[in-house]
Design an enzyme around this catalytic site. Sequence first.
Site, mmCIF file in Angstrom:
data_model
loop_
_atom_site.group_PDB
_atom_site.id
_atom_site.type_symbol
_atom_site.label_atom_id
_atom_site.label_comp_id
_atom_site.label_asym_id
_atom_site.label_seq_id
_atom_site.Cartn_x
_atom_site.Cartn_y
_atom_site.Cartn_z
ATOM 1 N N SER A 116 -14.262 76.007 87.496
ATOM 2 C CA SER A 116 -14.148 77.294 88.112
ATOM 3 C C SER A 116 -15.196 77.626 89.278
ATOM 4 O O SER A 116 -14.797 78.488 90.192
ATOM 5 C CB SER A 116 -14.060 78.292 87.150
ATOM 6 N N HIS A 173 -19.373 84.375 88.086
ATOM 7 C CA HIS A 173 -18.810 83.317 89.138
ATOM 8 C C HIS A 173 -19.020 83.554 90.418
ATOM 9 O O HIS A 173 -19.108 84.859 90.694
ATOM 10 C CB HIS A 173 -17.064 83.203 88.805
#
Length: 287
Positions: A36, A262
């Site tokens: 990711s 993220h």
Amino acid sequence: MVRRTLLLLTPLLLALSLAPPAHAAQAEVYVALGDSAAAGPLVPNQIHLGCLRSDHNYPRLTAQAIGAATFRDATCSGAETEDMYQPQSTELGDVPPQLDALTPDTTLVTVQIGANDVGLTDFIEDCLNLLPPPIGDACNDDYNVGGQDKWRVDTDALRPHLTTLVSDIRARAPQARIFMVGYGTYARPDGCYPRVPIIKADANYIRATLMYFNQMLAEQAAAAGVGFIDLQTPSVGHDPCASSSTRWIEPYVPASPAAPFHPNAAGMRGFAGVVTAAVTGAVTGAL
């Protein structure tokens, strides 16, 4: 990047000036592998909902920057090293093994993998602490098992798997230049409680753990004879504690479209710049 003197550069520049027009960048067949951190979950626009893959992740931005003739993005959120070899299950069905994206004519590979193997994202979220001590408990002591740091033990256990992975990439793409990509800065020294609800001791533990993990990746890349791209250093000051206008990695409650902890769109642009510089430097022999 190694700095060379003008005297040492002169023969290289002369050779390049006498050579036919270079088409290395335009002819690149670039394959991106990873989890990711590379795929870009929730970063607009999502083009593969199963893998939560963005069309503005750093691999795609890098492919555009180098003018790659062919680009195959196999990155997928949640991927572990085993998903290089076997189909990965997603909410919308299985996706092929990432190594299937490689072909004998592949000339460039970036691979960012390993964090999910040792559970680093879950670890960061485990350390969230809405109430400071003594009401809330520090998490770092929970990972000391029998006098050993669980995360370092798990990190070291990953080393041979990465060595094998590089060998398997080479077998499928013998012409490719391979780059192992590290992970960004997810915690600054002492943290910034309560803006990011991770107390000082845990923030420092997360930071040390990620630094050790990135060092392991760099060491394995060197041992395997492939490049390593450091994303930790250039993302200093762009961590989740930074303001929404300057951070590259979102906190637990994102202010920009991105998964918690993220990279956001700005982070993907920043990381693309770093990756582009590294891979084009290798093309010109500057590394």
